[in-house]
Design a protein around this motif. Structure first.
Motif, PDB file in Angstrom:
ATOM      1  N   UNK A  88      -6.744  -6.792   4.203  1.00 30.04           N
ATOM      2  CA  UNK A  88      -7.975  -7.506   4.514  1.00 30.04           C
ATOM      3  C   UNK A  88      -9.144  -6.848   3.788  1.00 30.04           C
ATOM      4  N   UNK A  89     -10.190  -7.614   3.567  1.00 31.09           N
ATOM      5  CA  UNK A  89     -11.370  -7.082   2.874  1.00 31.09           C
ATOM      6  C   UNK A  89     -11.186  -6.965   1.378  1.00 31.09           C
ATOM      7  N   UNK A  90     -10.169  -7.647   0.833  1.00 39.15           N
ATOM      8  CA  UNK A  90      -9.957  -7.620  -0.606  1.00 39.15           C
ATOM      9  C   UNK A  90      -9.381  -6.318  -1.129  1.00 39.15           C
ATOM     10  N   UNK A  91      -8.904  -5.448  -0.289  1.00 42.35           N
ATOM     11  CA  UNK A  91      -8.354  -4.171  -0.724  1.00 42.35           C
ATOM     12  C   UNK A  91      -6.890  -4.334  -1.153  1.00 42.35           C
ATOM     13  N   UNK A  92      -6.463  -3.492  -2.087  1.00 41.94           N
ATOM     14  CA  UNK A  92      -5.082  -3.524  -2.565  1.00 41.94           C
ATOM     15  C   UNK A  92      -4.491  -2.115  -2.581  1.00 41.94           C
ATOM     16  N   UNK A  93      -3.178  -2.084  -2.486  1.00 47.00           N
ATOM     17  CA  UNK A  93      -2.449  -0.814  -2.536  1.00 47.00           C
ATOM     18  C   UNK A  93      -1.307  -0.973  -3.530  1.00 47.00           C
ATOM     19  N   UNK A  94      -1.304  -0.143  -4.566  1.00 52.98           N
ATOM     20  CA  UNK A  94      -0.166  -0.105  -5.482  1.00 52.98           C
ATOM     21  C   UNK A  94       0.868   0.844  -4.882  1.00 52.98           C
ATOM     22  N   UNK A  95       1.936   0.267  -4.376  1.00 51.71           N
ATOM     23  CA  UNK A  95       2.951   1.056  -3.687  1.00 51.71           C
ATOM     24  C   UNK A  95       4.046   1.530  -4.643  1.00 51.71           C
ATOM     25  N   UNK A  96       4.313   0.756  -5.661  1.00 47.75           N
ATOM     26  CA  UNK A  96       5.395   1.092  -6.580  1.00 47.75           C
ATOM     27  C   UNK A  96       6.733   0.660  -6.021  1.00 47.75           C
ATOM     28  N   UNK A  97       7.753   1.487  -6.140  1.00 56.09           N
ATOM     29  CA  UNK A  97       9.067   1.167  -5.583  1.00 56.09           C
ATOM     30  C   UNK A  97       9.117   1.558  -4.106  1.00 56.09           C
ATOM     31  N   UNK A  98      10.226   1.241  -3.488  1.00 58.70           N
ATOM     32  CA  UNK A  98      10.376   1.592  -2.074  1.00 58.70           C
ATOM     33  C   UNK A  98      10.785   3.031  -1.849  1.00 58.70           C
ATOM     34  N   UNK A  99      11.001   3.778  -2.903  1.00 57.71           N
ATOM     35  CA  UNK A  99      11.411   5.173  -2.756  1.00 57.71           C
ATOM     36  C   UNK A  99      10.273   6.027  -2.199  1.00 57.71           C
ATOM     37  N   UNK A 100      10.633   7.032  -1.447  1.00 58.39           N
ATOM     38  CA  UNK A 100       9.684   7.965  -0.830  1.00 58.39           C
ATOM     39  C   UNK A 100       8.683   7.251   0.070  1.00 58.39           C
ATOM     40  N   UNK A 101       9.167   6.232   0.765  1.00 61.37           N
ATOM     41  CA  UNK A 101       8.279   5.432   1.611  1.00 61.37           C
ATOM     42  C   UNK A 101       7.511   6.226   2.656  1.00 61.37           C
ATOM     43  N   UNK A 102       8.175   7.066   3.455  1.00 63.37           N
ATOM     44  CA  UNK A 102       7.432   7.832   4.463  1.00 63.37           C
ATOM     45  C   UNK A 102       6.367   8.751   3.858  1.00 63.37           C
ATOM     46  N   UNK A 103       6.661   9.332   2.686  1.00 64.93           N
ATOM     47  CA  UNK A 103       5.671  10.197   2.026  1.00 64.93           C
ATOM     48  C   UNK A 103       4.476   9.366   1.577  1.00 64.93           C
TER      49      UNK A 103
END
Length: 264
Positions: free
Chosen positions: A218-233
């Motif tokens: 929300x609010x036009x924000x974005x997150x570049x997550x990449x792959x699903x590896x190291x998700x908890x980190x």
């Protein structure tokens, strides 16, 4: 007149001496012990027979009511109808495993259920429902997917605070290698790893390739997550970044050891 003779006095003394009780040998004692064992066994048999009758034959310990807890979306009447508990049967004979199996088969929203006898007349159902972490839109409806990747319900209206999947893979080697199903599982894994505060403001999870997952908040924000590896980190790093830079518009945790923040 002559007195009694010595022989006569001996016979009189023996007549005055009380008789000794008969000697009971080992054989008599063994007979008494066996009798006790027989009586004890008979008593135990009677107790066992009475217990079996009370549990199975009498009307004292029969199933009369079912109680349900833990439901959120499901109603108690839905759960109890699907459980089909044999009301009126001896409580001891109720197959709790079969009830649990029926619930999971008939109600896919049920993730797990504890079925417990509640003596003397009840059965309690403690239900844990599946929670959606992602929505897949199809034909104007929404399919709910949980953190295990199980598609468990199709609904007309999207629930709040659950991100929508945008699966738009490019024509890359990643798509040819992994396929759309694998990319969907990757998105589900990412959604399941999101911190609670981020998941509550996530609008979409956009997947274009195996190593390119982007979250739109929300609010036009974005997150570049990449792959699903190291998700908890990545989840911990993102939480720290959002706390340190609450006005930032873009977060990059694709390389969690070298995260980045920018205004746009």
């Amino acid at each position: 007149m002559a007195g009694p003779t010595t022989a006569q006095r001996g016979e009189a003394g023996r007549a005055d001496t009380p008789a000794r009780p008969p000697h009971i040998g080992p054989q008599g004692r063994r007979l008494t012990g066996r009798t006790r064992l027989v009586l004890a066994a008979a008593g135990l048999a009677l107790v066992a027979a009475a217990t079996v009758w009370v549990l199975y034959g009498s009307s004292w310990l029969r199933l009369e009511h079912v109680t349900t807890s833990g439901t959120d979306v499901l109603t108690r009447s839905e759960v109890e109808a699907a459980a089909a508990a044999p009301v009126g049967s001896p409580l001891i004979s109720v197959d709790t495993g079969a009830i649990a199996d029926r619930l999971r088969q008939k109600l896919p929203r049920v993730d797990s259920v504890d079925v417990v006898r509640s003596w003397p007349h009840g059965v309690s159902l403690k239900v844990t429902e599946r929670k959606p972490v992602l929505l897949v839109e199809k034909g104007g409806k929404f399919i709910e997917v949980d953190a295990k990747g199980v598609r468990f319900a199709t609904i007309d209206k999207a629930p709040p605070h659950v991100p929508l999947l945008e699966l738009t893979p490019d024509r890359s080697a990643s798509l040819r290698r992994f396929g759309s199903d694998r990319l969907l599982r990757e998105a589900v894994g990412v959604a399941g790893d999101l911190p609670a505060k981020v998941a509550g403001v996530a609008r979409t999870v956009r997947v274009t390739s195996y190593d390119s997952v982007v979250l739109e908040l929300t609010g036009g924000r974005t997150v570049m997550w990449g792959s699903g590896e190291e998700g908890p980190v990545k989840a911990r790093v993102l939480t720290a970044l959002m706390k340190a830079s609450p006005k930032a518009g873009h977060f990059d945790v694709s390389a969690p050891t070298a995260p980045a923040v920018s205004k746009s």
